[in-house]
Design a protein around this motif. Structure first.
Motif, PDB file in Angstrom:
ATOM      1  N   PHE A 223      18.208  -5.136 -24.814  1.00  0.00           N
ATOM      2  CA  PHE A 223      16.977  -5.472 -25.506  1.00  0.00           C
ATOM      3  C   PHE A 223      17.158  -5.304 -27.013  1.00  0.00           C
TER       4      PHE A 223
ATOM      5  N   MET B 253       9.966  -9.886 -29.242  1.00  0.00           N
ATOM      6  CA  MET B 253      11.017 -10.762 -28.751  1.00  0.00           C
ATOM      7  C   MET B 253      10.537 -12.212 -28.812  1.00  0.00           C
TER       8      MET B 253
ATOM      9  N   GLU C  34      14.537 -15.047 -25.851  1.00  0.00           N
ATOM     10  CA  GLU C  34      15.023 -13.737 -25.422  1.00  0.00           C
ATOM     11  C   GLU C  34      14.365 -13.306 -24.111  1.00  0.00           C
TER      12      GLU C  34
ATOM     13  N   THR D  84       8.474  -6.093 -27.225  1.00  0.00           N
ATOM     14  CA  THR D  84       9.711  -5.629 -26.598  1.00  0.00           C
ATOM     15  C   THR D  84       9.454  -4.464 -25.648  1.00  0.00           C
TER      16      THR D  84
END
Length: 75
Positions: free
Chosen positions: A7, A13, A17, A51
């Protein structure tokens, strides 16, 4: 899933991703965000995904259930 994917350190993100983590297309990631299935934030026209939340979702999906057959719909 979390062991195979590194990550980013960034707080958000991109759809690309996220798509790599969940192994779906970018378009499907956007569709899931529009439906409210996965959380997203808009910065103007850009859509970003937290994230920390993506890590939690990935970890939750890789955990094994406590006992087999306890999910609804299983007999």
């Amino acid at each position: 899933m979390t062991a195979a994917y590194q990550f980013p350190d960034a707080p958000f993100m991109t759809a690309s991703e996220v798509a790599k983590v969940v192994r779906l297309s970018q378009n499907h990631v956007y569709h899931l965000a529009d439906m409210g299935v996965i959380p997203s934030v808009r910065f103007g026209r850009a859509v970003r995904f937290p994230t920390a939340v993506m890590k939690q979702l990935a970890e939750a999906k890789t955990e094994k259930p406590d006992s087999a057959g306890t999910e609804p719909g299983l007999s």
